[in-house]
Design an enzyme around this catalytic site. Sequence first.
Site, PDB file in Angstrom:
ATOM      1  CG  ASN A  10      -1.973   1.320   1.699  1.00 49.81           C
ATOM      2  OD1 ASN A  10      -1.882   2.077   0.611  1.00 49.81           O
ATOM      3  ND2 ASN A  10      -1.710   1.094   2.546  1.00 49.81           N
ATOM      4  CD1 TRP A  11       3.543   1.296  -3.153  1.00 46.93           C
ATOM      5  CD2 TRP A  11       2.855   2.198  -5.260  1.00 46.93           C
ATOM      6  NE1 TRP A  11       3.919   0.305  -4.201  1.00 46.93           N
ATOM      7  CE2 TRP A  11       4.252   1.050  -5.549  1.00 46.93           C
ATOM      8  CE3 TRP A  11       3.156   3.192  -5.697  1.00 46.93           C
ATOM      9  CZ2 TRP A  11       4.423   0.650  -6.486  1.00 46.93           C
ATOM     10  CZ3 TRP A  11       3.336   3.230  -7.129  1.00 46.93           C
ATOM     11  CH2 TRP A  11       4.045   1.682  -7.936  1.00 46.93           C
ATOM     12  CE  LYS A  12      -0.198   2.896   4.732  1.00 49.07           C
ATOM     13  NZ  LYS A  12      -0.074   3.293   6.452  1.00 49.07           N
ATOM     14  CG  HIS A 102      -5.849   1.832   5.560  1.00 47.66           C
ATOM     15  ND1 HIS A 102      -5.507   2.994   6.238  1.00 47.66           N
ATOM     16  CD2 HIS A 102      -4.926   1.137   5.274  1.00 47.66           C
ATOM     17  CE1 HIS A 102      -4.413   2.289   6.615  1.00 47.66           C
ATOM     18  NE2 HIS A 102      -4.173   1.402   5.827  1.00 47.66           N
ATOM     19  CD  GLU A 104      -2.260   5.020   7.339  1.00 50.26           C
ATOM     20  OE1 GLU A 104      -2.602   5.255   5.217  1.00 50.26           O
ATOM     21  OE2 GLU A 104      -2.194   5.019   7.505  1.00 50.26           O
ATOM     22  CD  GLU A 174      -3.716  -2.250   7.485  1.00 53.28           C
ATOM     23  OE1 GLU A 174      -2.714  -2.595   6.915  1.00 53.28           O
ATOM     24  OE2 GLU A 174      -4.167  -2.108   7.004  1.00 53.28           O
ATOM     25  N   GLY A 180       2.108   1.972  11.152  1.00 59.45           N
ATOM     26  CA  GLY A 180       3.445   3.161  10.685  1.00 59.45           C
ATOM     27  C   GLY A 180       4.233   4.069  11.891  1.00 59.45           C
ATOM     28  N   GLY A 241       2.827  -1.482   3.956  1.00 58.61           N
ATOM     29  CA  GLY A 241       2.757   0.657   4.152  1.00 58.61           C
ATOM     30  C   GLY A 241       4.413   0.424   3.935  1.00 58.61           C
ATOM     31  N   GLY A 242       5.644   1.355   4.299  1.00 56.73           N
ATOM     32  CA  GLY A 242       6.275   1.968   4.067  1.00 56.73           C
ATOM     33  C   GLY A 242       6.925   0.687   3.634  1.00 56.73           C
TER      34      GLY A 242
HETATM   35  P1  PGA Z   1       2.438   0.638   7.561  1.00 59.50           P
HETATM   36  O1  PGA Z   1       1.160   0.427   7.573  1.00 59.50           O
HETATM   37  O2  PGA Z   1       3.013  -1.226   6.897  1.00 59.50           O
HETATM   38  O3  PGA Z   1       3.322   1.565   7.202  1.00 59.50           O
HETATM   39  O4  PGA Z   1       2.607  -0.054   9.257  1.00 59.50           O
HETATM   40  C1  PGA Z   1       0.164  -0.418   7.001  1.00 59.50           C
HETATM   41  C2  PGA Z   1      -0.521  -0.278   6.107  1.00 59.50           C
HETATM   42  O5  PGA Z   1      -1.527   0.632   6.253  1.00 59.50           O
HETATM   43  O6  PGA Z   1      -1.703  -1.196   5.522  1.00 59.50           O
END
Ligand code: PGA
Length: 259
Positions: A10-12, A102, A104, A174, A180, A241-242
């Site tokens: 997930n590149w966000k 998600h 977020e 998650e 993050g 993510g990251g």
């Molecule tokens: P993260 O993010 O690996 O940076 O903790 C995971 C996500 O939000 O899907």
Amino acid sequence: MSRIPLIAGNWKMNKDHVEAAGLVTKLWWSLIDGHYEAEQSEAAVIVPFTDLHTVATIIEGDKIGIGFGAQDVSEHDSGAYTGEVSAPMLAKLKCNYVVVGHSERREYHGETDALINAKAKKVIEYGMTPIICVGEVLEIRKEGRHLSHVLTQTKGVLDGLTPEQVGALVIAYEPVWAIGTGEVATPADAQEVCGAIRGYVRDTFGPAAADSVRIQYGGSVKASNVVEIMAEPDVDGALVGGASLDPAEFAKIVLFYKG
Ligand code: PGA
């Protein structure tokens, strides 16, 4: 029943479409170098809307054997919804996956289980696979209510789906406190909740759906911790993510099964 693990990056809100071209190409080189086999562990990238056309073109043109998809979708097909992107638009780009719900989106855009359920239904209606996210915030975990919380979310987001539809989709557990933050859940924490989600699916949709639904863990997954998380019986992949922004690191995560 063997489920092929899905490692989705997930590149966000990172990488413009020019950077996306470079990242997908480098990721593919790293995967080829590591003798990637999609039947062992499937890779996918979940990119910003503006990157989708570029990523779709490169993946198709260069015969890159990974999936791709979007980070959100509208619950409507078309119309006066300024700023939204619909499921038929994503299907036209041949997206394989669409992430819905998600944390977020839940936190910053007030998305509810009912809305996430409507979005997941649209994704399925247009022939794509939803990756539906659930997970608890830190206070709920501290109070020991994480299982009931996540199962209530799971009930809401899967409402009205058929056993066949549930069996074909992806659920990402998650824990919000691990996203993050560098704070990764222990393998036992991940297994406890992923196992409970599968138990809910078994009780509600039957054994075939429970055996085939893929349940990912997400939250600070890296090459250094993925192997032990993936060793848990009810964890069928990771939403990353990251670490997905570094192609060599993400390729190592995809190739976790090589040890
Ligand atoms: P993260 O993010 O690996 O940076 O903790 C995971 C996500 O939000 O899907």
